[in-house]
Design an enzyme around this catalytic site. Structure first.
Site: not given
Length: 448
Positions: A282, A284-286, A288, A305-306, A323, A327
């Site tokens: 969902g 902000r579930s983590g 990514s 990144a789509t 994000h 990385r």
């Protein structure tokens, strides 16, 4: 050795719950809440056991039922929560446990152990060597103390396969002659405290960034740190700069900050990522972050990144920036909704984030919101699935789990939900692995 970082924060964690400084505010905004530093090795050996460590193990999906050895560095309350020995005795009757540490640390533990509990206390001091189950352990000095010099130690641990780590938490800067004790140790991993950032003057018993760099230089001079050593900063506190700045400064020292829950395979090849993995979750579930961790062992990854860019949307720009910043620098980024082409052309691992924004982009491209005809999008989905099945490299795709929400009020919302739900199901079917992330906890749905 498999090392799970149960916590990577200082005594007060990071952020400090009573603090409103910029560093704490940044950590809280990101949801990067670090607990007290401790680690679990191969599920059988603990490096420190503060009061937060047992619950942290459960939060990170680990059990302490197999723990047979605890190496304690010292008796400060964030490194030693002796009540855990009592809680263990309630369920582990008859199971032997070695508790190893300085005499003062062991004295703190004794009142929490019953006369018939099979707990063996093993007092050690700097210079000792001993066998702990399948591990060889050397006890090293620490520039740190609770009540007196020598009541805090560090550990040099060699695993059954020959991999070797240094657990150096807590300590201030070593004098030059101490580095000679680690001549040519060639550690696979070094877990070194870095508590005070640019506030080194707060304590000689901890390291700030300048002292951390000097310690790494000393270990490198002695041959204990090599170009292949994973140098991980732990015991991180809010006197450090915000995490992005800290990460950049540590990178200049060929080091990096540890993360709570991070799994590190010391001296071993990391486990192979399944060829195709779908990560669901969902908002902000983590999801990514977990997808990024799955590919963290690869030196180079292409991030697909789509979502593209959204002119004038400051909140979206902030999300994209966060994000990108977390990385590794070795990762490259492609912004496109033509994911099928990227999958077919790829010659290095891919992270596609995410299928929901990809679907939105294709609906926009074909003006489905106005026409109501998704036929062209169905064709795009078939093309994507064909490319997904043919991918020659490890690929991880992130997607939103939409099946548990309320029914959207609009026809376009219902169309999007239905299309994404079916897309997720078909990608999962074509994958070797599917994972659902709930409240930051990954749950395996499929593993081939």
């Amino acid at each position: 050795m498999e090392v799970v970082l149960l916590g990577t924060g200082a005594a007060d964690g990071w952020p400090n719950p009573f603090c409103t400084c910029a560093s704490c505010a940044d950590a809280a905004r990101r949801g990067e809440i670090r607990g007290q530093t401790a680690a679990l090795v191969d599920d059988v050996l603990m490096l420190d056991c503060g009061p937060e460590a047992p619950r942290a193990a459960v939060r990170h999906g680990r059990s302490l039922a197999k723990v047979r050895h605890i190496l304690l560095t010292h008796a400060h309350a964030d490194h030693l929560g002796p009540q855990a020995l009592l809680f263990r005795a309630w369920v582990a009757a008859g199971v032997e446990l070695d508790v190893i540490g300085s005499a003062d640390a062991l004295d703190t533990c004794r009142p929490w152990v019953g006369p018939d509990d099979p707990v063996r206390f093993v007092p050690v001091e700097a210079g000792d060597s001993l066998t702990v189950g399948e591990y060889s352990v050397r006890v090293l000095p620490a520039r740190h103390k609770v009540f007196r010099d020598g009541d805090a130690v560090l550990y040099d641990v060699t695993g059954p396969g020959g991999s070797r780590l240094l657990w150096a938490c807590d300590t201030g800067m070593w004098p030059a002659e101490w580095f000679e004790t680690l001549r040519d140790a060639r550690f696979d991993a070094v877990f070194l405290e870095e508590t005070f950032g640019d506030r080194s003057e707060l304590s000689e018993g901890h390291l700030g960034l300048p002292e951390f760099g000097a310690m790494v230089d000393g270990l490198r001079w002695a041959g204990a740190v090599t170009e292949n050593t994973d140098v991980v900063a732990v015991h991180l506190g809010h006197h450090n700069p915000p995490i992005d700045d800290l990460r950049n400064r540590l990178q200049q020292l060929n080091a990096r900050p540890g993360r709570d829950g991070e799994v590190i395979h010391v001296g071993e090849e990391p486990p192979v990522v399944p060829h195709r993995t779908l990560v669901l979750g969902g908002v902000r579930s983590g999801k990514s972050r977990h997808a990024e961790e799955l590919l963290a062992s690869y030196p180079s990854v292409t991030y697909v990144a789509t979502g593209g860019t959204r002119e004038g949307d400051a909140e979206w720009a902030e999300r994209v920036a966060l994000h990108r910043e977390r990385r590794p620098d070795s990762w490259s980024t492609i912004e496109t909704s033509d994911v099928a082409k990227v999958l077919r052309d790829a010659d290095e691992p891919l992270l596609v984030d995410c299928l929901g924004t990809w679907l939105t982009a294709r609906l926009d491209l074909h003006d489905v919101w106005n026409t109501g005809d998704p036929a062209a999008v169905h064709a795009d989905i078939e093309d994507l699935l064909d490319a997904w099945r043919q991918a020659r490299v490890p690929v991880v795709a992130v997607s939103n789990e939409v099946g548990s929400g309320v029914v959207p009020a609009s026809a376009s919302g219902r169309l999007f939900r239905d299309l994404l739900g079916r897309l997720n199901a078909r990608v999962a079917e074509a994958s070797e692995s599917a994972i659902l992330v709930v409240a930051g906890i990954p749950i395996s749905l499929k593993s081939n």
